[in-house]
Design a protein around this motif. Structure first.
Motif, PDB file in Angstrom:
ATOM      1  N   ASN A  43       5.104 -12.231  36.237  1.00 54.40           N
ATOM      2  CA  ASN A  43       4.558 -12.199  34.883  1.00 54.40           C
ATOM      3  C   ASN A  43       3.410 -11.191  34.846  1.00 54.40           C
ATOM      4  O   ASN A  43       2.339 -11.433  35.395  1.00 54.40           O
ATOM      5  N   MET A  44       3.666 -10.043  34.212  1.00 55.40           N
ATOM      6  CA  MET A  44       2.688  -8.957  34.203  1.00 55.40           C
ATOM      7  C   MET A  44       2.028  -8.820  32.835  1.00 55.40           C
ATOM      8  O   MET A  44       2.698  -8.829  31.807  1.00 55.40           O
ATOM      9  N   LEU A  45       0.713  -8.671  32.835  1.00 49.32           N
ATOM     10  CA  LEU A  45      -0.050  -8.340  31.636  1.00 49.32           C
ATOM     11  C   LEU A  45      -0.724  -7.002  31.880  1.00 49.32           C
ATOM     12  O   LEU A  45      -1.483  -6.841  32.838  1.00 49.32           O
ATOM     13  N   ASN A  46      -0.456  -6.038  31.011  1.00 53.41           N
ATOM     14  CA  ASN A  46      -0.955  -4.665  31.168  1.00 53.41           C
ATOM     15  C   ASN A  46      -1.762  -4.298  29.919  1.00 53.41           C
ATOM     16  O   ASN A  46      -1.234  -4.284  28.808  1.00 53.41           O
ATOM     17  N   VAL A  47      -3.050  -4.019  30.107  1.00 53.91           N
ATOM     18  CA  VAL A  47      -3.927  -3.602  29.012  1.00 53.91           C
ATOM     19  C   VAL A  47      -4.427  -2.200  29.325  1.00 53.91           C
ATOM     20  O   VAL A  47      -4.859  -1.920  30.446  1.00 53.91           O
ATOM     21  N   ALA A  48      -4.357  -1.304  28.324  1.00 54.57           N
ATOM     22  CA  ALA A  48      -4.724   0.093  28.592  1.00 54.57           C
ATOM     23  C   ALA A  48      -5.410   0.723  27.383  1.00 54.57           C
ATOM     24  O   ALA A  48      -4.755   1.123  26.426  1.00 54.57           O
ATOM     25  N   PRO A  49      -6.742   0.841  27.383  1.00 53.06           N
ATOM     26  CA  PRO A  49      -7.435   1.638  26.359  1.00 53.06           C
ATOM     27  C   PRO A  49      -7.340   3.125  26.715  1.00 53.06           C
ATOM     28  O   PRO A  49      -7.204   3.491  27.895  1.00 53.06           O
ATOM     29  N   PHE A  50      -7.418   3.986  25.714  1.00 54.34           N
ATOM     30  CA  PHE A  50      -7.263   5.422  25.969  1.00 54.34           C
ATOM     31  C   PHE A  50      -8.005   6.244  24.923  1.00 54.34           C
ATOM     32  O   PHE A  50      -8.360   5.754  23.846  1.00 54.34           O
ATOM     33  N   ALA A  51      -8.193   7.509  25.249  1.00 61.79           N
ATOM     34  CA  ALA A  51      -8.753   8.479  24.301  1.00 61.79           C
ATOM     35  C   ALA A  51      -8.300   9.864  24.747  1.00 61.79           C
ATOM     36  O   ALA A  51      -8.179  10.145  25.937  1.00 61.79           O
ATOM     37  N   GLU A  52      -8.060  10.732  23.778  1.00 56.63           N
ATOM     38  CA  GLU A  52      -7.644  12.099  24.084  1.00 56.63           C
ATOM     39  C   GLU A  52      -8.096  13.041  22.982  1.00 56.63           C
ATOM     40  O   GLU A  52      -8.096  12.695  21.804  1.00 56.63           O
ATOM     41  N   THR A  53      -8.461  14.245  23.400  1.00 58.02           N
ATOM     42  CA  THR A  53      -8.820  15.281  22.433  1.00 58.02           C
ATOM     43  C   THR A  53      -7.851  16.448  22.543  1.00 58.02           C
ATOM     44  O   THR A  53      -7.280  16.712  23.597  1.00 58.02           O
ATOM     45  N   GLN A  54      -7.705  17.147  21.420  1.00 55.36           N
ATOM     46  CA  GLN A  54      -6.898  18.366  21.386  1.00 55.36           C
ATOM     47  C   GLN A  54      -7.602  19.383  20.498  1.00 55.36           C
ATOM     48  O   GLN A  54      -8.046  19.066  19.397  1.00 55.36           O
ATOM     49  N   PHE A  55      -7.690  20.624  20.982  1.00 62.44           N
ATOM     50  CA  PHE A  55      -8.340  21.689  20.225  1.00 62.44           C
ATOM     51  C   PHE A  55      -7.440  22.920  20.185  1.00 62.44           C
ATOM     52  O   PHE A  55      -6.735  23.217  21.154  1.00 62.44           O
ATOM     53  N   ALA A  56      -7.484  23.620  19.067  1.00 65.72           N
ATOM     54  CA  ALA A  56      -6.838  24.926  18.924  1.00 65.72           C
ATOM     55  C   ALA A  56      -7.938  25.929  18.587  1.00 65.72           C
ATOM     56  O   ALA A  56      -8.567  25.847  17.526  1.00 65.72           O
ATOM     57  N   LEU A  57      -8.203  26.850  19.513  1.00 67.70           N
ATOM     58  CA  LEU A  57      -9.275  27.830  19.349  1.00 67.70           C
ATOM     59  C   LEU A  57      -8.673  29.195  19.059  1.00 67.70           C
ATOM     60  O   LEU A  57      -7.787  29.660  19.795  1.00 67.70           O
ATOM     61  N   TRP A  58      -9.147  29.834  18.024  1.00 70.48           N
ATOM     62  CA  TRP A  58      -8.618  31.125  17.568  1.00 70.48           C
ATOM     63  C   TRP A  58      -7.109  31.049  17.343  1.00 70.48           C
ATOM     64  O   TRP A  58      -6.378  32.012  17.528  1.00 70.48           O
ATOM     65  N   ASN A  59      -6.639  29.879  16.979  1.00 68.86           N
ATOM     66  CA  ASN A  59      -5.241  29.595  16.656  1.00 68.86           C
ATOM     67  C   ASN A  59      -4.295  29.639  17.856  1.00 68.86           C
ATOM     68  O   ASN A  59      -3.217  29.049  17.815  1.00 68.86           O
ATOM     69  N   ASP A  60      -4.648  30.299  18.926  1.00 69.59           N
ATOM     70  CA  ASP A  60      -3.694  30.538  20.002  1.00 69.59           C
ATOM     71  C   ASP A  60      -4.063  29.893  21.340  1.00 69.59           C
ATOM     72  O   ASP A  60      -3.206  29.798  22.219  1.00 69.59           O
ATOM     73  N   LEU A  61      -5.278  29.465  21.523  1.00 70.53           N
ATOM     74  CA  LEU A  61      -5.690  28.831  22.766  1.00 70.53           C
ATOM     75  C   LEU A  61      -5.694  27.313  22.558  1.00 70.53           C
ATOM     76  O   LEU A  61      -6.501  26.783  21.797  1.00 70.53           O
ATOM     77  N   ILE A  62      -4.779  26.633  23.222  1.00 72.44           N
ATOM     78  CA  ILE A  62      -4.610  25.194  23.055  1.00 72.44           C
ATOM     79  C   ILE A  62      -5.221  24.481  24.255  1.00 72.44           C
ATOM     80  O   ILE A  62      -4.883  24.776  25.403  1.00 72.44           O
ATOM     81  N   LEU A  63      -6.112  23.530  24.000  1.00 70.81           N
ATOM     82  CA  LEU A  63      -6.760  22.759  25.051  1.00 70.81           C
ATOM     83  C   LEU A  63      -6.532  21.276  24.793  1.00 70.81           C
ATOM     84  O   LEU A  63      -6.693  20.795  23.662  1.00 70.81           O
ATOM     85  N   LYS A  64      -6.148  20.555  25.843  1.00 63.94           N
ATOM     86  CA  LYS A  64      -5.965  19.109  25.731  1.00 63.94           C
ATOM     87  C   LYS A  64      -6.566  18.423  26.943  1.00 63.94           C
ATOM     88  O   LYS A  64      -6.499  18.939  28.066  1.00 63.94           O
ATOM     89  N   ALA A  65      -7.156  17.253  26.728  1.00 67.27           N
ATOM     90  CA  ALA A  65      -7.707  16.469  27.826  1.00 67.27           C
ATOM     91  C   ALA A  65      -7.765  15.015  27.399  1.00 67.27           C
ATOM     92  O   ALA A  65      -7.990  14.715  26.218  1.00 67.27           O
ATOM     93  N   GLY A  66      -7.554  14.107  28.346  1.00 62.72           N
ATOM     94  CA  GLY A  66      -7.568  12.699  27.988  1.00 62.72           C
ATOM     95  C   GLY A  66      -7.830  11.799  29.170  1.00 62.72           C
ATOM     96  O   GLY A  66      -7.802  12.217  30.329  1.00 62.72           O
ATOM     97  N   ILE A  67      -8.096  10.546  28.866  1.00 60.13           N
ATOM     98  CA  ILE A  67      -8.347   9.526  29.877  1.00 60.13           C
ATOM     99  C   ILE A  67      -7.680   8.235  29.431  1.00 60.13           C
ATOM    100  O   ILE A  67      -7.630   7.928  28.229  1.00 60.13           O
ATOM    101  N   ARG A  68      -7.139   7.508  30.391  1.00 63.11           N
ATOM    102  CA  ARG A  68      -6.509   6.219  30.112  1.00 63.11           C
ATOM    103  C   ARG A  68      -6.854   5.277  31.264  1.00 63.11           C
ATOM    104  O   ARG A  68      -6.784   5.674  32.434  1.00 63.11           O
ATOM    105  N   VAL A  69      -7.225   4.054  30.956  1.00 65.44           N
ATOM    106  CA  VAL A  69      -7.568   3.064  31.976  1.00 65.44           C
ATOM    107  C   VAL A  69      -6.501   1.977  31.980  1.00 65.44           C
ATOM    108  O   VAL A  69      -6.278   1.312  30.966  1.00 65.44           O
ATOM    109  N   GLU A  70      -5.822   1.839  33.126  1.00 65.33           N
ATOM    110  CA  GLU A  70      -4.779   0.822  33.281  1.00 65.33           C
ATOM    111  C   GLU A  70      -5.357  -0.407  33.983  1.00 65.33           C
ATOM    112  O   GLU A  70      -5.920  -0.302  35.078  1.00 65.33           O
TER     113      GLU A  70
END
Length: 718
Positions: free
Chosen positions: A398-425
């Motif tokens: 019997n498994m209980l899995n809780v995971a909060p998360f957050a992530e950002t995404q940016f587009a700089l000068w329309n062509d440079l895509i940046l993504k980063a995130g964190i998740r806690v299991e």
């Protein structure tokens, strides 16, 4: 036309079964070139906030509706379809088991609209066949370690996106009928398929309902002999019932309910005759009733309720869903293995889950845009593997899995895509006290004794990161790099059932944490698209299945691993009537059995590492209503291990000899509402053993592939 669309290392995204148009990326891609315009129009909904493909800093393959329809004109076996369409995926074996059919050498998380079908608690490797492809809009394959939906996707995930209602009519539909059979050994090989779909819209309501029934005949090899019946898709009866209802509360809010039922079981008139691997004699069957109850999926139920609201305070959007999944998968009989006689096991799995995600804009100032996605996932998974007669082999977990998360995404000068995130299991698995089954040889002597094991709770915590960057300034060279982490509790059930100690705290059930690094680029010029990606996947703890010749059992090796490889994919619209595509996948992996921290000295076996794979397709439309497609699959050889003292390879270590397969399909529109299809599988009647039959080294599974076969169909829309 085949379009490889690149992996998605985003840890924090989840798929929704309807299109979220209003939230498309405002970075926009106002490019003049035709190829960039087409790429920017495609939305990958394997994220909670839809993202255009040119914002993805890793490799994803999308099997579109058109591709599915082309493949289904030949076969409805989704394991074979994905093996042909997805670079990096291991070849299938034309069975209802997907043992060894992973992604990039690691485990795959299978989902339906984001509902997990796999259970890392006891991976029976039968989850690829969870739904009929007739009710799918597309299939999204994210390659490389990821934690998008929690634990289990150390090699990637496959998300079956179900179809949604289309058009504005109160009622419309599609009826299709197919006849199938072998071109070699036609007798008793003929089968049939019937599919009915209805859909419509009325006011704020929309609906879709579908029913599919298929019965296959005997599967024959290239010489007209019966293919070994162990898990064969021959003589298999499949049912699929699907319904989806949506209600538009207003222009910014929608509620949707989906239900799918899938059942696929083999009812063979033959009993197994083992093959002789040393002599190259294939497994086959003789007339007689198979032991035990029918194998396959006895029933897979999925219920999914989704609520979405756009443009709330500050432009924030909200997506929430609840789901329930229940499945019962039955395996073949193990003769003389268990105390008390033969045994037939089945995995029982029930999942309940809740997910909440919000997306808020961070900035929107011309050439700079950004957003923040955040929320939490909750999953309760109860899995066990008893024998059909009630004896306990794997106790209930019997498994209980809780995971909060957050992530950002940016587009700089329309062509440079940046993504980063964190998740806690945060994972907790409860197990009650249990007693292992005594395992025996065929003569009744004990291999492993019965042991009373004290239960308890196993706790796991992991903090997972992802980051990616992509630069889209020049369509001729759009590079990307990503780092992503995946997490799995690594088949706890297998460790519990083979316990040699009296307390679960003493069993090595430590979770697997995988780091995945990927570097690639996309090239587009007019009608041509080329993608090349290379990757390295490492883990300090593995989960390799190693064969023990002394006991005849497979044990789990928990040693450090490193897997690496590359994939190349090309698609080219040569003319308005001619499309070409090709791909090549290479994979290799080793384990550090001495645990030195860097000396990877032993190759991973065939269950983990697939041989190199080549695919290709030519699609030609000589006239407006006729389309012809020739598809190629080439499985190359892999030989990494020495034979044992008996002159044969150990289990999972067999050498794979290359084979080449061609499929042909044609479709003709008699009128706008009526279409005829013809498919020929294994066009040149190749006589071969699938890769799994070769490396598995099990006499009962040493079966040949299907010989030349036909699929003739008619479909009427209204």
């Amino acid at each position: 036309m085949y379009r490889p669309l690149g992996t998605f290392p985003l840890l924090l995204l989840a798929a929704w079964p309807f299109h979220h148009i209003a939230a498309q990326d405002k970075a926009g891609r106002q490019k003049d070139t035709l190829s960039r315009k087409h790429l920017g129009e495609v939305v990958v909904s394997a994220s909670r906030r839809p993202v255009t493909l040119d914002n993805v800093p890793s490799s994803v393959t999308v099997v579109t509706k058109k591709m599915l329809e082309n493949d289904m004109a030949v076969t409805t076996d989704v394991t074979d379809i994905l093996a042909r369409e997805v670079p990096g995926m291991a070849p299938g074996a034309q069975t209802n088991s997907n043992v060894g059919q992973g992604l990039r050498g690691r485990s795959v998380l299978i989902m339906i609209d984001g509902i997990p079908q796999s259970s890392p608690l006891r991976n029976g490797e039968v989850d690829l066949r969870s739904i009929d492809p007739a009710v799918l809009e597309r299939v999204e394959v994210l390659k490389g370690a990821t934690a998008i939906y929690g634990n289990g996707a150390t090699g990637g995930l496959i998300n079956y996106i179900t179809a949604s209602p289309k058009g504005d009519k109160p009622i419309s539909g599609r009826t299709s009928v197919n006849m199938t059979g072998g071109l070699v050994g036609l007798k008793n090989s003929v089968g049939g398929r019937f599919s009915q779909m209805l859909q419509g819209r009325a006011g704020k309501w929309e609906y879709m309902a579908s029913g599919v029934y298929e019965q296959t005949g005997e599967y024959k090899d290239a010489k007209g002999k019966l293919v070994g019946p162990n898990y064969s898709l021959g003589e298999t009866e499949t049912w699929n019932g699907f319904a989806k209802v949506g209600y538009h509360i207003n222009s910014r809010q929608k509620l949707q309910l989906m239900y799918n039922y899938f059942r696929s079981q083999q009812n063979s008139n033959y009993t197994l005759v083992n093959g002789d691997i040393s002599k190259g004699i294939a497994a086959t069957g003789i007339l007689g009733k198979m032991s035990g109850v029918p194998t396959g999926s006895k029933g897979n139920h999925n219920v999914h309720l989704v609520y979405q609201a756009d443009s709330l305070v500050g432009g924030t959007s909200l997506a929430a869903d609840a789901y329930y999944e229940s499945r019962d998968d039955i395996f073949y009989v193990s003769f003389g293995r268990f105390e008390g006689g033969d045994g037939q096991s089945h995995t029982l799995d029930k999942k309940k889950g809740l997910r909440l995600m919000l997306n808020s804009p961070l900035l929107n100032s011309g050439s700079f845009t950004g957003n923040l996605s955040y929320g939490a996932d909750l999953l309760n998974d109860i899995t066990s593997q008893p024998l059909v007669d009630g004896r306990i082999w794997v106790p209930e977990m019997n498994m209980l899995n809780v995971a909060p998360f957050a992530e950002t995404q940016f587009a700089l000068w329309n062509d440079l895509i940046l993504k980063a995130g964190i998740r806690v299991e945060k994972v907790g698995v409860k197990v009650k006290d249990y007693t292992t089954l005594r395992l025996t040889n065929t003569d009744g002597s004990t291999i492993t004794p019965a042991i009373d094991v004290k239960g308890g709770k196993l706790d796991y915590t992991a903090t997972l990161f992802n980051a990616g960057i992509r630069y889209n300034r020049n369509p001729l060279f759009m590079p990307y790099f990503s780092f992503s982490q995946g997490f799995s509790v690594s088949d706890v059930g297998l460790a519990l059932r083979d316990s040699k100690v009296n307390d679960i705290k003493k069993i090595n059930t430590e979770a697997v944490l995988v780091n995945n690094y990927e570097l690639g680029f996309v090239n587009e010029y007019k009608g041509l698209r080329f993608e090349l990606s290379g990757f390295i996947s490492t883990s300090k703890l593995g989960a390799d299945m190693i064969f023990d010749p002394a006991t005849g059992l497979f044990n789990v090796s928990r040693t450090p691993e490193r897997i690496y490889g590359f994939e190349a994919a090309l698609s080219y619209a040569a003319t308005k009537n001619l499309d070409l595509s090709a791909s090549y996948s290479y994979l290799e992996g080793k384990a550090d059995t001495a645990k030195t921290g860097g000396s990877y000295n032993v190759y991973l076996n065939g269950r983990r590492i697939a041989p190199p794979k080549v695919t290709g397709a030519v699609t030609y439309r000589p006239v407006k209503d006729l389309e012809v497609r020739l598809q190629y699959l080439g499985v190359q050889g892999r030989d990494r291990f020495a034979k044992n003292s008996k002159g044969v390879y150990n289990g999972n270590e067999g050498a794979v000899k290359a084979y080449n397969l061609f499929n042909l399909n044609a479709s003709y529109k008699l009128n706008p509402k009526t279409m005829f299809t013809l498919g020929i599988e294994n066009l040149f009647n190749e006589d071969y053993f699938p890769a799994r039959s070769q490396w598995f080294m099990q006499p009962g599974f040493y079966a040949k592939g299907r010989g030349a076969s036909f699929n003739l169909g008619i479909a009427v829309t209204y």
